[in-house]
Design an enzyme around this catalytic site. Sequence first.
Site, PDB file in Angstrom:
ATOM      1  CD  GLN A 161      -3.251  -2.530   1.702  1.00 56.12           C
ATOM      2  OE1 GLN A 161      -2.609  -3.079   2.588  1.00 56.12           O
ATOM      3  NE2 GLN A 161      -3.089  -2.807   0.422  1.00 56.12           N
ATOM      4  CB  SER A 217     -14.460  23.212 -30.504  1.00 60.28           C
ATOM      5  OG  SER A 217     -14.430  22.210 -31.493  1.00 60.28           O
ATOM      6  CE  LYS A 224     -19.590  24.396 -28.788  1.00 63.92           C
ATOM      7  NZ  LYS A 224     -19.348  22.953 -28.841  1.00 63.92           N
ATOM      8  CE  LYS A 283      -4.711   3.609   5.223  1.00 63.47           C
ATOM      9  NZ  LYS A 283      -5.394   2.281   5.308  1.00 63.47           N
ATOM     10  CB  THR A 305     -40.984  24.197 -10.350  1.00 68.43           C
ATOM     11  OG1 THR A 305     -42.107  24.577 -11.158  1.00 68.43           O
ATOM     12  CG2 THR A 305     -40.878  25.144  -9.162  1.00 68.43           C
ATOM     13  CG  HIS A 306     -41.775  20.396 -12.779  1.00 72.79           C
ATOM     14  ND1 HIS A 306     -41.820  19.079 -12.364  1.00 72.79           N
ATOM     15  CD2 HIS A 306     -42.575  21.085 -11.927  1.00 72.79           C
ATOM     16  CE1 HIS A 306     -42.633  18.964 -11.326  1.00 72.79           C
ATOM     17  NE2 HIS A 306     -43.104  20.167 -11.026  1.00 72.79           N
ATOM     18  CE1 TYR A 366      -6.444  -2.634   9.076  1.00 79.77           C
ATOM     19  CE2 TYR A 366      -5.381  -4.765   8.805  1.00 79.77           C
ATOM     20  CZ  TYR A 366      -5.631  -3.475   8.350  1.00 79.77           C
ATOM     21  OH  TYR A 366      -5.072  -3.060   7.170  1.00 79.77           O
ATOM     22  CG  ASN A 376      -4.029  -4.035  13.428  1.00 84.53           C
ATOM     23  OD1 ASN A 376      -3.457  -4.081  12.335  1.00 84.53           O
ATOM     24  ND2 ASN A 376      -4.448  -5.123  14.057  1.00 84.53           N
ATOM     25  CG  ASN A 387     -17.030  23.831 -25.516  1.00 87.54           C
ATOM     26  OD1 ASN A 387     -18.115  24.171 -25.992  1.00 87.54           O
ATOM     27  ND2 ASN A 387     -16.105  23.206 -26.225  1.00 87.54           N
ATOM     28  CD  GLU A 415     -19.409  20.557 -20.597  1.00 91.41           C
ATOM     29  OE1 GLU A 415     -20.337  20.481 -21.397  1.00 91.41           O
ATOM     30  OE2 GLU A 415     -18.215  20.672 -20.965  1.00 91.41           O
ATOM     31  CB  SER A 439      -0.919   0.009   1.234  1.00 91.14           C
ATOM     32  OG  SER A 439      -0.147  -0.033   2.424  1.00 91.14           O
TER      33      SER A 439
END
Length: 458
Positions: free
Chosen positions: A322, A277, A283, A325, A155-156, A317, A110, A285, A290, A23
């Site tokens: 592990q 682009s 463009k 992480k 709304t919606h 443990y 541990n 963007n 995003e 690790s």
Amino acid sequence: MKKPWGGRFREGTAKTLEKFSQSVSFDSRLWKEDIEGSRAHARMLHKQGIINEKELKQILKGLSEIEKEINEGKFQFKEELEDVHMNIERALIEKIGSAGAKLHTARSRNDQVATDLRFYLRAKVQELIEQITELEKNFLTLAEKNIDTIMPGYTHLQKAQPVLLSHHLLAYAWMFERDRQRLIETLKRINQCPLGACAIAGTSLPIDREFTAKELGFDGVIPNSMDAVSDRDFVLDVLYCGAVIMMHLSRLAEEIVLWATDEFKFIELPDRFSTGSSMMPQKKNPDPAELIRGKTGRVYGNLISLLTTMKGLPLTYNRDMQEDKEPVFDTVDTVSMSLKIINEMLPEIKFNNEVMREASQKGYTTATDFAEYLVKKGIPFRNAHEITGKIVLYCIEKGKSLADLSIKEFKKFSDKIDRDVYEILTPEGSIDAKISYGSTSKKSVKEQIKLLRKKLKE
């Protein structure tokens, strides 16, 4: 290379297992916390008479040398030593000999890893709190700057009622205030010390856990040694907080993407936070927004990943843990970077006030105000709703807005309607008419700004 735990084995570890189980490639980022924890542990061992003064000085000097080597990029972490803890301990023993071999007295990996991780997350959560505080301040500044700007509320994703842009922005400020409070609560649960729990059952040696906890700035000691080494709730708390923060950022990002479109034109993004682009020259963007929206799914996945890992683990443990992480490191990095981008971009967004106001006049957004006008004239709300709906249908068929109708036309639907109706048929009239607590009126918005600023000082 001989393992620190190799005494009962006749054979060396397979290289494939070493690679599979290591690790250190990702937990080496805990090296500062590991060294600081070792310093505190060594001072406690000395205080309790388990190591002598000379040994303490050797350990502290050796740890400082290792710290310097890591800072200067001269320290080599080795996969065959599995993790950050064994790498640092082996280096210490190579530097100072038997005194280094005493450091792990009354300690297990541990409780060591649980301590390092709590130590690490305590600092990272504090950093996230500071970033969210900055974001709330950015929203408050924008709200004050645009306090009179009117826009359509949705709304919606259909136009609903006129609102102040400042009110809309403060809705986000309140979301992030809840995130800030969640992190503050999480910080309290993180800041408990597991060190001294050892592998599972504590130790027969006369250690002082309170001393170590105080040395490391923890608020207290976890009272059950088995819980201390098997608990990852504090990691899940951080992952959950991160997921909710990203959900809020993603909703904001979605609106930034929509509002920057040619169809909305509510905002103009700064060039330095936009991209182009490779093929289409025209463009511009909204890539940062995003990407925040896209990265939210990854942070959700991190939460689900650890929940799934933990759900079937018996006490205490297990090596499965592990796997905590990488998800939490990735979540902390992703949330922090997303907050940094938003904090830099938000103050530079230009709001197209006229476009927003014009949009708020369309779509019969004052129809609810009209229904409430009829209620104030003594008409039951359901009847007022029906009358208003018929008037809206009439307007649609005639190609008119509500404000375009004459009193004579209004009277066809109800003789309760008088010339005062026009006062509530403009976006400004609609907003000024709001008197309920937390509404979109300018008075309410100012109260919200005052309340939020007060909370940020608490």
